[in-house]
Design a protein around this motif. Structure first.
Motif, PDB file in Angstrom:
ATOM      1  N   GLU A 290      -5.651  -7.867   7.281  1.00 35.56           N
ATOM      2  CA  GLU A 290      -5.451  -9.274   7.629  1.00 35.56           C
ATOM      3  C   GLU A 290      -4.112  -9.526   8.327  1.00 35.56           C
ATOM      4  O   GLU A 290      -3.873 -10.642   8.814  1.00 35.56           O
ATOM      5  CB  GLU A 290      -5.543 -10.136   6.360  1.00 35.56           C
ATOM      6  CG  GLU A 290      -6.929 -10.123   5.724  1.00 35.56           C
ATOM      7  CD  GLU A 290      -6.985 -10.925   4.441  1.00 35.56           C
ATOM      8  OE1 GLU A 290      -5.911 -11.434   4.019  1.00 35.56           O
ATOM      9  OE2 GLU A 290      -8.090 -11.044   3.866  1.00 35.56           O
TER      10      GLU A 290
ATOM     11  N   SER B  60       0.744 -10.525   4.418  1.00 31.41           N
ATOM     12  CA  SER B  60      -0.554 -10.523   3.730  1.00 31.41           C
ATOM     13  C   SER B  60      -0.687  -9.256   2.880  1.00 31.41           C
ATOM     14  O   SER B  60      -0.334  -8.154   3.310  1.00 31.41           O
ATOM     15  CB  SER B  60      -1.690 -10.583   4.755  1.00 31.41           C
ATOM     16  OG  SER B  60      -2.941 -10.403   4.122  1.00 31.41           O
ATOM     17  N   GLN B  61      -1.189  -9.415   1.654  1.00 34.40           N
ATOM     18  CA  GLN B  61      -1.373  -8.271   0.767  1.00 34.40           C
ATOM     19  C   GLN B  61      -2.459  -7.325   1.280  1.00 34.40           C
ATOM     20  O   GLN B  61      -2.471  -6.146   0.943  1.00 34.40           O
ATOM     21  CB  GLN B  61      -1.751  -8.763  -0.635  1.00 34.40           C
ATOM     22  CG  GLN B  61      -0.653  -9.551  -1.341  1.00 34.40           C
ATOM     23  CD  GLN B  61       0.502  -8.658  -1.771  1.00 34.40           C
ATOM     24  OE1 GLN B  61       0.289  -7.534  -2.228  1.00 34.40           O
ATOM     25  NE2 GLN B  61       1.728  -9.143  -1.608  1.00 34.40           N
ATOM     26  N   THR B  62      -3.347  -7.836   2.116  1.00 33.27           N
ATOM     27  CA  THR B  62      -4.417  -7.023   2.685  1.00 33.27           C
ATOM     28  C   THR B  62      -4.008  -6.540   4.070  1.00 33.27           C
ATOM     29  O   THR B  62      -3.832  -7.363   4.978  1.00 33.27           O
ATOM     30  CB  THR B  62      -5.719  -7.840   2.791  1.00 33.27           C
ATOM     31  OG1 THR B  62      -6.047  -8.378   1.497  1.00 33.27           O
ATOM     32  CG2 THR B  62      -6.859  -6.977   3.292  1.00 33.27           C
TER      33      THR B  62
ATOM     34  N   GLU C 259       0.813  -1.220   0.000  1.00 31.71           N
ATOM     35  CA  GLU C 259       0.000   0.000   0.000  1.00 31.71           C
ATOM     36  C   GLU C 259       0.846   1.270   0.000  1.00 31.71           C
ATOM     37  O   GLU C 259       0.316   2.375  -0.172  1.00 31.71           O
ATOM     38  CB  GLU C 259      -0.959   0.004   1.193  1.00 31.71           C
ATOM     39  CG  GLU C 259      -0.304  -0.032   2.556  1.00 31.71           C
ATOM     40  CD  GLU C 259      -0.100  -1.433   3.097  1.00 31.71           C
ATOM     41  OE1 GLU C 259      -0.109  -1.603   4.328  1.00 31.71           O
ATOM     42  OE2 GLU C 259       0.062  -2.374   2.283  1.00 31.71           O
TER      43      GLU C 259
END
Length: 395
Positions: A365, A360-362, A302
């Motif tokens: 999470e 985690s890409q999110t 991000e």
């Protein structure tokens, strides 16, 4: 037949002492014994005879060689058991119960707390020695105060004055076991005085552990403890008295390591607090680390420009983010701290699940810093217990 022997001159015969001669020896205090015919003499003689017979009745017995070896091994095992905890378990770093009140400090062998040094004290009592570091905001000089080595930081240029003052505010507000000790400051002169740590930043870890005096600390146990310290600092920042703070000076691994100092007792403290923006997800207050485009795998997804190569970077279009960017970087920092000593791969294996969650890409999470800290401490305890158990079985 009459005794015709002539007594030796200066001596006279004592008829009560069995023919022994006394004279000048008696005058000089020499012991001539008791008369053999006296009751006391007879009693002493009988006691001596019984003692000699008793000694003769206890013949000397040699210890079998095997028994001596077994006793030596038992003693060695007992000593090893006593030392196991010290070898496998590093001292816990706990809050100093005698920590000074806010606005005061104590370093080294100081017996009492002292107020933060004023501008006048910094000007007259601190002697600058040589430059030991420089960043975008501060130059750091090894200095001396009352025969103690200290670190004096000076503003590099006026256009970054706000960053300098922000770092000072953070330093004053976050004093504690996780942050370098503040000794004094002067806003008028743009100077900050802090405790000096000669081992330098975490960037120097490998060089430090290669020194003969620190090679005994070059183990997976001590290296994992450094990682625990690092994650403890992140957990503290994310739950600080000021709110949730993001460690923004972490665009790559060397930059991140330079923000932390290695202390003489081999613990980690945060040193650079110039870029700690406050975030609050519930209110929508997020952060952006700098105003330039970030690149590379070290920063969180991000933090990368999301609109592709065809769209030029614009800071006003760059989305903001929260403290989960710090979580993404934990596995890479920990991997550096673990190094490649015996046992480090075993540690990496046990940390695989929590590190996978960190990547985690999110962002939502990813675990919290406290979650990661709990996992690290669990693995540290598990591996220590296992190592101690294996060592005891070998004994």
């Amino acid at each position: 037949m009459e005794d015709t022997r002539v007594p030796t001159p200066g001596k006279r015969k004592d008829p009560t002492c069995c023919g022994k001669w006394i004279g000048k020896e008696e005058e000089l205090g020499a012991y001539v014994g008791k008369c053999c015919g006296s009751p006391g003499m007879a009693e002493d003689s009988a006691m001596e005879t019984r003692a000699q017979e008793g000694r003769k009745g206890l013949p000397h017995r040699d210890m079998p060689p095997g028994l001596g070896l077994l006793l030596a091994m038992a003693l060695m095992n007992a000593l090893l058991y006593l030392c196991l905890d010290r070898f496998f378990i590093s001292p816990r770093r706990t809050e100093d119960p005698g920590r000074c009140p806010h606005g005061h400090f104590r370093v080294g062998q100081m017996s009492s707390c002292s107020p933060w040094l004023s501008c006048e004290q910094l000007r007259t009592e601190v002697r600058q020695l040589r430059r030991v570091g420089e960043g975008a905001v501060k130059r750091v000089f090894l200095s001396e105060w009352k025969e103690r080595k200290v670190a004096l930081s000076r503003l590099t240029r006026l256009d970054v004055r706000e960053d300098f003052l922000h770092g000072l505010r953070m330093l004053k507000s976050l004093q504690g076991q996780h942050v370098v000790t503040l000794l004094g400051y002067c806003e008028d002169d743009h100077t900050i005085l802090t405790e000096y740590h000669p081992l330098g930043s975490l960037s120097n870890l490998e060089e430090t552990l290669n020194l003969s005096r620190y090679q005994r600390l070059n183990t997976w146990q001590h290296r994992l403890q450094l990682a625990v310290d690092y994650v403890s600092i992140l957990s503290f920042l994310h739950r600080s008295p000021l709110g949730t703070l993001v460690m923004c000076d972490s665009s790559d691994l060397p930059k991140t390591l330079s923000q932390y100092l290695l202390t003489a007792n081999f613990s980690v403290v945060l040193n650079d607090l110039d870029a700690l923006p406050l975030v609050n997800r519930s209110s929508g207050a997020l952060a952006k680390c700098g105003h330039r485009e970030l690149r590379g795998d070290f920063v969180a997804p991000e933090q990368l420009w999301p609109y592709g190569e065809d769209v030029p970077f614009r800071d006003d279009l760059m989305p903001a983010y929260d403290e989960k960017v710090d979580i993404w970087k934990i596995p890479d920092v920990t991997s550096f701290l673990l190094g490649h000593v015996e046992g480090s791969d075993m540690v990496r294996f046990h940390l695989f699940d929590i590190h996978q969650a960190c990547k985690s890409q999110t962002p939502a999470e990813r675990p919290t810093a406290q979650d990661v800290l709990d996992a690290y401490q669990k693995v540290l305890g598990l591996l220590r217990d296992s190592a101690m158990s294996q060592t005891r079985e070998m004994l």
